[in-house]
Design a protein around this motif. Structure first.
Motif, short mmCIF file in Angstrom:
data_model
loop_
_atom_site.label_atom_id
_atom_site.label_comp_id
_atom_site.label_asym_id
_atom_site.label_seq_id
_atom_site.Cartn_x
_atom_site.Cartn_y
_atom_site.Cartn_z
N ARG A 199 -28.01 -12.83 116.70
CA ARG A 199 -26.63 -12.51 116.30
C ARG A 199 -25.87 -13.75 115.82
O ARG A 199 -25.03 -13.66 114.94
N ASP A 200 -26.18 -14.92 116.40
CA ASP A 200 -25.52 -16.15 115.96
C ASP A 200 -25.84 -16.43 114.50
O ASP A 200 -24.97 -16.83 113.72
N ARG A 201 -27.07 -16.19 114.12
CA ARG A 201 -27.48 -16.38 112.72
C ARG A 201 -26.83 -15.33 111.82
O ARG A 201 -26.49 -15.61 110.66
N VAL A 226 -16.82 -10.01 114.38
CA VAL A 226 -17.13 -9.13 115.51
C VAL A 226 -18.46 -8.44 115.23
O VAL A 226 -18.62 -7.79 114.19
N VAL A 227 -19.40 -8.61 116.18
CA VAL A 227 -20.72 -7.98 116.06
C VAL A 227 -20.98 -7.15 117.31
O VAL A 227 -20.37 -7.37 118.36
N GLN A 228 -21.89 -6.20 117.18
CA GLN A 228 -22.26 -5.34 118.31
C GLN A 228 -23.76 -5.08 118.27
O GLN A 228 -24.35 -4.96 117.19
N GLU A 229 -24.33 -4.96 119.47
CA GLU A 229 -25.74 -4.63 119.58
C GLU A 229 -25.88 -3.12 119.55
O GLU A 229 -25.25 -2.39 120.29
N ARG A 230 -26.70 -2.64 118.64
CA ARG A 230 -26.99 -1.21 118.53
C ARG A 230 -28.51 -1.07 118.36
O ARG A 230 -29.04 -1.48 117.33
N VAL A 245 -22.62 -5.87 112.14
CA VAL A 245 -21.34 -6.53 111.90
C VAL A 245 -20.28 -5.44 111.81
O VAL A 245 -20.37 -4.54 110.98
N LEU A 246 -19.26 -5.54 112.71
CA LEU A 246 -18.20 -4.52 112.74
C LEU A 246 -16.96 -4.93 111.97
O LEU A 246 -16.35 -4.09 111.30
#
Length: 182
Positions: free
Chosen positions: A82-84, A146-150, A156-157
């Motif tokens: 996610r950091d990348r 803002v990111v989320q794990e799905r 990316v939200l």
């Protein structure tokens, strides 16, 4: 009686009438130009230089397109990366933000953009999809993104940006949180 010499003033009334007639013709020819100018209502310094709402709307539309594309390009990486993904969003947006900042400089309008970390955190805290029946992980606000794990994938939200719109008459600070997906 002898004739007055040529150019001595005896021709003045005729010459004066000719000059007056030429001036009247020129004035008459300029009437349509003046009427057209009034009908067009061109006043460059009245509304255009203080139209913060118009400049704000332009910036918002531009950012919506840019953020949507950058977010879509970065979505799909494994959650562990996610950091990348956040770095990819910011890298993809950098030249687009430069384009926005330079877009209207010749018209006397300047945009300055910065990522807003606290707005991203606030948006993630209140708008992060979750609840019963959803299999989504937590939202993470990272450097204004803002990111989320799905399902193990980074999505990316939203991206939060501060935009300062500067015109010859002043400036306005705005904050946009542009949604990519919900």
């Amino acid at each position: 009686m002898p004739e007055p010499p040529s150019g001595s003033g005896a021709e003045r009334p005729e010459r004066a009438q000719l000059v007056l007639a030429a001036a009247a013709l020129i004035a008459l020819a300029l009437v349509p130009v003046a009427v057209a100018h009034v009908q067009l209502g061109y006043h460059p310094d009245v509304a255009a230089s203080t139209d913060y709402d118009g400049h704000s709307a332009n910036a918002e539309r531009f950012l919506e397109r840019a953020v949507h594309e950058a977010g879509a390009n970065a979505t799909g990486r494994p959650w562990s990366e996610r950091d990348r993904a956040v770095g990819a969003v910011r890298e993809d947006l950098a030249p687009r933000l430069d384009t926005l900042e330079a877009s209207q400089v010749t018209e006397g309008v300047a945009y300055t953009t910065r990522y807003n970390r606290s707005a991203a955190e606030g948006w993630g805290a209140t708008n992060c999809p979750g609840g019963s029946g959803r299999q989504f992980g937590p939202c993470v606000a990272d450097r204004g993104v803002v990111v989320q794990e799905r399902a193990g994938v980074t999505v990316v939200l939203a991206v939060a940006l501060d935009v300062e719109v500067t015109t010859p008459r002043g400036y306005r600070d705005l904050t946009f949180v542009v949604r990519v997906v919900g």
